[in-house]
Motif scaffolding. Structure first.
Motif, PDB file in Angstrom:
ATOM      1  N   ALA A 186       0.951  -1.023  -0.097  1.00 28.64           N
ATOM      2  CA  ALA A 186      -0.003   0.006   0.051  1.00 28.64           C
ATOM      3  C   ALA A 186       0.824   1.401   0.017  1.00 28.64           C
ATOM      4  CB  ALA A 186      -0.896  -0.038   1.260  1.00 28.64           C
ATOM      5  N   ALA A 187       0.503   2.298  -0.685  1.00 31.37           N
ATOM      6  CA  ALA A 187       1.248   3.654  -0.742  1.00 31.37           C
ATOM      7  C   ALA A 187       1.347   4.320   0.750  1.00 31.37           C
ATOM      8  CB  ALA A 187       0.377   4.570  -1.747  1.00 31.37           C
ATOM      9  N   GLU A 188       2.389   4.864   0.750  1.00 27.14           N
ATOM     10  CA  GLU A 188       2.796   5.726   2.021  1.00 27.14           C
ATOM     11  C   GLU A 188       2.438   4.841   3.362  1.00 27.14           C
ATOM     12  OE1 GLU A 188      -0.276   9.256   2.841  1.00 27.14           O
ATOM     13  OE2 GLU A 188       0.661   9.576   0.825  1.00 27.14           O
ATOM     14  N   THR A 189       2.904   3.686   3.553  1.00 23.25           N
ATOM     15  CA  THR A 189       2.514   2.770   4.433  1.00 23.25           C
ATOM     16  C   THR A 189       3.903   2.314   4.981  1.00 23.25           C
ATOM     17  OG1 THR A 189       0.271   2.040   3.618  1.00 23.25           O
ATOM     18  CG2 THR A 189       1.702   0.785   5.509  1.00 23.25           C
ATOM     19  N   GLN A 190       4.085   2.150   6.258  1.00 19.03           N
ATOM     20  CA  GLN A 190       5.072   1.580   6.989  1.00 19.03           C
ATOM     21  C   GLN A 190       5.095  -0.019   7.071  1.00 19.03           C
ATOM     22  OE1 GLN A 190       7.046   3.149  10.900  1.00 19.03           O
ATOM     23  NE2 GLN A 190       6.143   0.978  11.606  1.00 19.03           N
ATOM     24  N   TYR A 191       6.156  -0.593   6.956  1.00 24.66           N
ATOM     25  CA  TYR A 191       6.348  -2.148   6.731  1.00 24.66           C
ATOM     26  C   TYR A 191       7.730  -2.361   7.544  1.00 24.66           C
ATOM     27  CZ  TYR A 191       2.448  -2.394   3.098  1.00 24.66           C
ATOM     28  OH  TYR A 191       1.571  -2.351   2.434  1.00 24.66           O
ATOM     29  N   PHE A 192       7.595  -3.615   8.156  1.00 29.89           N
ATOM     30  CA  PHE A 192       8.464  -4.225   8.842  1.00 29.89           C
ATOM     31  C   PHE A 192       9.235  -5.256   8.025  1.00 29.89           C
ATOM     32  CE2 PHE A 192       6.459  -2.542  12.390  1.00 29.89           C
ATOM     33  CZ  PHE A 192       7.171  -2.068  13.378  1.00 29.89           C
ATOM     34  N   TYR A 193      10.549  -5.350   7.870  1.00 32.24           N
ATOM     35  CA  TYR A 193      10.912  -6.245   7.080  1.00 32.24           C
ATOM     36  C   TYR A 193      12.449  -7.237   7.722  1.00 32.24           C
ATOM     37  CZ  TYR A 193      15.174  -3.603   5.493  1.00 32.24           C
ATOM     38  OH  TYR A 193      16.430  -3.098   5.787  1.00 32.24           O
ATOM     39  N   ARG A 194      12.420  -8.316   7.272  1.00 32.57           N
ATOM     40  CA  ARG A 194      13.846  -8.922   7.818  1.00 32.57           C
ATOM     41  C   ARG A 194      14.284  -9.893   6.840  1.00 32.57           C
ATOM     42  NH1 ARG A 194      10.331 -11.765  11.573  1.00 32.57           N
ATOM     43  NH2 ARG A 194      10.941 -10.287  13.262  1.00 32.57           N
ATOM     44  N   THR A 195      15.642 -10.423   6.768  1.00 30.50           N
ATOM     45  CA  THR A 195      16.083 -11.066   5.678  1.00 30.50           C
ATOM     46  C   THR A 195      16.254 -12.484   6.452  1.00 30.50           C
ATOM     47  OG1 THR A 195      18.302 -10.493   5.968  1.00 30.50           O
ATOM     48  CG2 THR A 195      16.786  -9.358   4.285  1.00 30.50           C
ATOM     49  N   VAL A 196      15.947 -13.565   5.592  1.00 29.91           N
ATOM     50  CA  VAL A 196      16.509 -14.831   6.253  1.00 29.91           C
ATOM     51  C   VAL A 196      16.995 -15.766   5.057  1.00 29.91           C
ATOM     52  CG1 VAL A 196      15.502 -17.198   7.109  1.00 29.91           C
ATOM     53  CG2 VAL A 196      14.224 -14.885   7.704  1.00 29.91           C
ATOM     54  N   SER A 197      18.212 -16.261   5.730  1.00 28.94           N
ATOM     55  CA  SER A 197      19.193 -16.986   4.523  1.00 28.94           C
ATOM     56  C   SER A 197      19.447 -18.289   5.445  1.00 28.94           C
ATOM     57  CB  SER A 197      20.296 -16.048   4.514  1.00 28.94           C
ATOM     58  OG  SER A 197      20.354 -14.927   4.114  1.00 28.94           O
ATOM     59  N   LYS A 198      19.364 -19.297   4.462  1.00 30.78           N
ATOM     60  CA  LYS A 198      19.639 -20.520   5.078  1.00 30.78           C
ATOM     61  C   LYS A 198      20.676 -21.510   4.115  1.00 30.78           C
ATOM     62  CE  LYS A 198      17.260 -24.668   7.232  1.00 30.78           C
ATOM     63  NZ  LYS A 198      15.964 -25.437   7.318  1.00 30.78           N
ATOM     64  N   THR A 199      21.721 -22.089   4.805  1.00 31.60           N
ATOM     65  CA  THR A 199      22.412 -23.101   3.735  1.00 31.60           C
ATOM     66  C   THR A 199      21.825 -24.243   3.686  1.00 31.60           C
ATOM     67  OG1 THR A 199      23.892 -23.500   5.652  1.00 31.60           O
ATOM     68  CG2 THR A 199      24.689 -21.515   4.401  1.00 31.60           C
ATOM     69  N   LYS A 200      22.609 -24.963   2.668  1.00 36.45           N
ATOM     70  CA  LYS A 200      22.368 -26.298   2.396  1.00 36.45           C
ATOM     71  C   LYS A 200      22.281 -27.397   3.815  1.00 36.45           C
ATOM     72  CE  LYS A 200      22.751 -26.545  -2.533  1.00 36.45           C
ATOM     73  NZ  LYS A 200      23.427 -27.213  -3.452  1.00 36.45           N
ATOM     74  N   ASP A 201      23.401 -26.772   4.687  1.00 35.36           N
ATOM     75  CA  ASP A 201      23.827 -27.641   5.853  1.00 35.36           C
ATOM     76  C   ASP A 201      22.983 -27.242   6.834  1.00 35.36           C
ATOM     77  OD1 ASP A 201      25.834 -28.946   4.413  1.00 35.36           O
ATOM     78  OD2 ASP A 201      27.386 -27.374   4.867  1.00 35.36           O
ATOM     79  N   GLY A 202      21.981 -26.085   6.684  1.00 38.17           N
ATOM     80  CA  GLY A 202      21.367 -25.768   7.930  1.00 38.17           C
ATOM     81  C   GLY A 202      21.567 -24.556   8.558  1.00 38.17           C
ATOM     82  N   ASP A 203      22.735 -23.931   8.404  1.00 37.78           N
ATOM     83  CA  ASP A 203      23.174 -22.832   8.803  1.00 37.78           C
ATOM     84  C   ASP A 203      22.089 -21.810   8.876  1.00 37.78           C
ATOM     85  OD1 ASP A 203      25.163 -23.568  10.506  1.00 37.78           O
ATOM     86  OD2 ASP A 203      26.860 -23.428   8.724  1.00 37.78           O
ATOM     87  N   TYR A 204      21.724 -20.896   9.705  1.00 38.53           N
ATOM     88  CA  TYR A 204      20.669 -20.036   9.597  1.00 38.53           C
ATOM     89  C   TYR A 204      21.087 -18.769   9.984  1.00 38.53           C
ATOM     90  CZ  TYR A 204      15.767 -18.405  10.328  1.00 38.53           C
ATOM     91  OH  TYR A 204      14.632 -17.687  10.346  1.00 38.53           O
ATOM     92  N   LEU A 205      20.753 -17.721   9.095  1.00 36.15           N
ATOM     93  CA  LEU A 205      21.110 -16.289   9.400  1.00 36.15           C
ATOM     94  C   LEU A 205      20.038 -15.449   9.058  1.00 36.15           C
ATOM     95  CD1 LEU A 205      23.443 -14.239   9.931  1.00 36.15           C
ATOM     96  CD2 LEU A 205      23.653 -14.016   7.430  1.00 36.15           C
ATOM     97  N   GLU A 206      19.728 -14.660  10.330  1.00 32.48           N
ATOM     98  CA  GLU A 206      18.379 -13.776  10.124  1.00 32.48           C
ATOM     99  C   GLU A 206      18.751 -12.411  10.590  1.00 32.48           C
ATOM    100  OE1 GLU A 206      14.684 -13.235  13.087  1.00 32.48           O
ATOM    101  OE2 GLU A 206      14.599 -15.099  11.900  1.00 32.48           O
ATOM    102  N   SER A 207      18.307 -11.263   9.579  1.00 33.16           N
ATOM    103  CA  SER A 207      18.782  -9.834   9.949  1.00 33.16           C
ATOM    104  C   SER A 207      17.955  -9.159  11.094  1.00 33.16           C
ATOM    105  CB  SER A 207      18.676  -9.116   8.637  1.00 33.16           C
ATOM    106  OG  SER A 207      17.339  -9.020   8.406  1.00 33.16           O
TER     107      SER A 207
END
Length: 621
Positions: A318-339
């Motif tokens: 939606a226009a002029e609206t605040q959103y939260f965001y985070r990134t999620v990354s996961k390797t094939k070995d199961g290592d997990y990284l979240e911003s």
């Protein structure tokens, strides 16, 4: 005082068990062992518990473990402000001890400290290191260096990266000493009397940080203890002896295949209904962006990858609206990284007021760029424009990963940044990999509310027969927006003393880039309001210009905003017809638009306003 803290070794295990002693307990003590962790909280043995920053991880070994700090922006721990901790901080005497392993050499490394080091205002203390040795700095109210000056004591031992060291610093009110692996390594008698503290400072771990500098620690920390008494040499030696097996241990920081940020998430090309999030990881991963109007980020979008650079394009907003965001990354070995969660706001509706920041030439000076990023974000712009020369050498990866992105993170993790190529980008693939812009990327346009922006690569051809010129003319012909802005790196008009002919010697300056000046008739024909430039490392704003003359209104204004970090340049001694305001100094610009009203303000590196302009259009324009 005899024993600071002691431990016993049983077989291969190094047990962190405090033994009886005749010295005082620490006022603060942290051991980065597995038993003291509760998820991302480290329980203090004494003093405040610590919240670990994103990217840190527990390291396990046969001696109790440690904590790995990856370096980078904001990867440190703030224990507390001086006002909160002042009753616990040492005043007359001090001893601070640490077991650490340094992975990355830096000129201003910090392990623990509360310090302010700004010219005539120097207070506090810091245990740290430079590119070769360990250091300890302290300011007191007396002595040869006292009352406003820090004395830095440098050890003599050249440290090796990736190896554990026991570092201790002692101040007894008359003498500063630094010990490395139980042995006296440096001393100074330049300070005496009580320690001076910065009243608005904070005690931090894993960084050297004061009001305008922050250098995060990259390496491993096992334990840190702070005492309000001065230890004798035999106490330091005794303390080291109980852990000396660690000097043969090689810590494993980021284990092979584990995942971390190379570049933390930043924003690109926001519209009224979309936003693009980009980031880079150490290894390949499956990635997605979580987002939503609450911090729960209930929605998700999958990302595309180009190597280890990830791009998440969020639509349907939606226009002029605040959103939260985070990134999620996961390797094939199961290592997990979240911003860490951040927010952004989509582009506003056409009639809504907005503001944007303009900066240029951040190249090679992350300290200044970080300051500008911080000040610009404090004004809450809707987006940012960069007039080129983001980095010093576009082909050099570290210019992007350790300088540009970390320094600009405060701003561009919250608002999208729109860029043009400077000459220092070298047309490198890094630029096109890190930027997600409309094809062909080296030129493009975007619309924000009632304004349209035209972004040009002035390193390429811009003559009337060129691709860019013809594209720009068509775009300007069809634009119906109230405000029209153009951005390219090289300035058509400049009062600089040497870039376009050295006024001090030859007196034959062209006073701007004559090749780029072929675009000027387009700007005048189609009513471009302001042209943003960089390249010259200073500030300049012209009068409105039309037909080669300064006019009262109806012309185009040209601004040079090249004060984002590059080595400063000086205006020539002659004032040309177009010059309205010129200034030598690092700076940034803010522009505020409300319908047919525009306010323009320029700020220096101390955030002081030094130039103002107002434009008011007739509602029919």
């Amino acid at each position: 005082m005899y024993c600071l803290f002691a431990a016993v070794a049983t077989g291969l295990a190094f047990a962190s068990t405090v033994l009886s002693h005749d010295g005082p307990d620490p006022v603060m003590q942290w051991r980065f062992v597995d038993s003291d962790f509760d998820k991302m909280i480290l329980k203090a043995r004494l003093g405040p518990d610590l919240k670990l920053p994103n990217g840190t991880r527990k390291i396990t070994d046969d001696f109790g473990g440690a904590c790995y700090f990856p370096g980078g922006t904001d990867r440190y721990i703030e224990v507390g402000t001086y006002q909160f901790l002042k009753d616990q901080l040492p005043v007359e005497h001090l001893t601070v001890c640490a077991w650490v392993s340094v992975d990355e050499r830096t000129e201003n490394g910090g392990i623990i400290g509360i310090v302010e080091d700004n010219g005539e205002f120097e207070k506090g203390w810091v245990l740290g290191f430079d590119k070769s040795v360990f250091t300890f700095g302290l300011a007191s109210s007396g002595g040869d260096d006292g009352d406003g000056n820090l004395t830095y004591v440098k050890g003599a031992t050249q440290y090796e990266t990736g190896r554990y060291y026991h570092i201790a610093a002692v101040y007894d009110g008359e003498l500063i000493q630094i010990y490395v692996n139980g042995k006296l390594d440096g001393t100074s008698d330049k300070q005496s009397s009580e320690i001076l503290y910065p009243s608005d400072g904070s005690l931090v771990l894993a960084a050297y940080r004061d009001r305008n500098e922050c250098y995060s620690f990259h390496g491993c920390i096992r334990e840190i203890s702070l005492y309000e008494r001065a230890a004798k040499a035999e106490a330091i030696e005794h303390d080291f002896a109980h852990g000396k097996s660690l000097i043969d241990l090689r810590p494993t920081g980021a284990k092979s295949g584990s995942i971390d940020f190379v570049v933390e998430p930043y924003l690109q090309f926001g519209t009224q209904n979309s936003m693009t999030v980009m980031w880079q990881t150490t290894v390949q991963a499956e990635t997605h962006v979580q987002f939503g109007e609450t911090i729960d980020c209930a929605s998700s979008v999958e990302c595309t990858q180009k190597g280890n650079i990830h791009t998440g394009r969020i639509g349907g907003l939606a226009a002029e609206t605040q959103y939260f965001y985070r990134t999620v990354s996961k390797t094939k070995d199961g290592d997990y990284l979240e911003s860490d969660p951040k927010t952004f706001v989509t582009a506003v509706k056409d009639s809504t007021p907005f503001a944007f920041a303009v900066v240029g030439d951040t190249q090679g000076n992350p300290k200044v760029a970080a300051r500008i990023s911080e000040m610009a974000w404090a004004q809450r712009p809707s987006f940012a424009i960069h007039a080129g020369d983001l980095v010093d050498q576009g082909n050099r990866d570290s210019d992007w990963t350790t300088e540009f992105f970390p320094s600009m993170h405060e701003l561009i993790s919250r608002v999208p940044i729109y860029t043009v190529l400077g000459n220092h980008e070298q047309n490198a693939s890094n630029y096109f990999d890190y930027m997600d812009l409309p094809e062909p990327e080296f030129y493009y346009d975007f619309i924000f509310a009632n304004a349209q922006f035209f972004m040009i690569d002035s390193n390429r051809k811009v003559d009337p027969e060129s691709e860019q010129y013809q594209w720009l003319e068509k775009k300007l012909q069809t634009s119906t927006k109230t405000w029209k802005f153009v951005c390219h790196h090289h300035p058509p008009y400049s009062s600089d003393e040497d870039d376009y002919g050295n006024l001090w010697k030859a007196n034959k300056s062209t006073r701007g880039d004559t090749r780029i000046r072929s675009l000027v008739p387009l700007y005048e024909r189609y009513g471009v309001d302001i042209v943003w430039n960089g390249h010259i490392h200073s500030y300049e704003r012209t009068w409105p210009i039309r037909d080669g003359s300064a006019v009262v209104d109806g012309g185009t204004i040209y601004t040079i905003t090249g004060g984002g970090g590059g080595n400063l340049e000086t205006p020539g001694p002659i004032r040309p017809f177009f010059q309205n305001n010129v200034r030598r100094g690092h700076h940034y610009v803010m522009v505020y638009i409300n319908g047919t009203s525009l306010e323009f303000k320029a700020f220096d590196l101390d955030d002081r306003l030094f130039d103002v302009m107002n434009i008011k259009k007739d509602s029919g324009n």
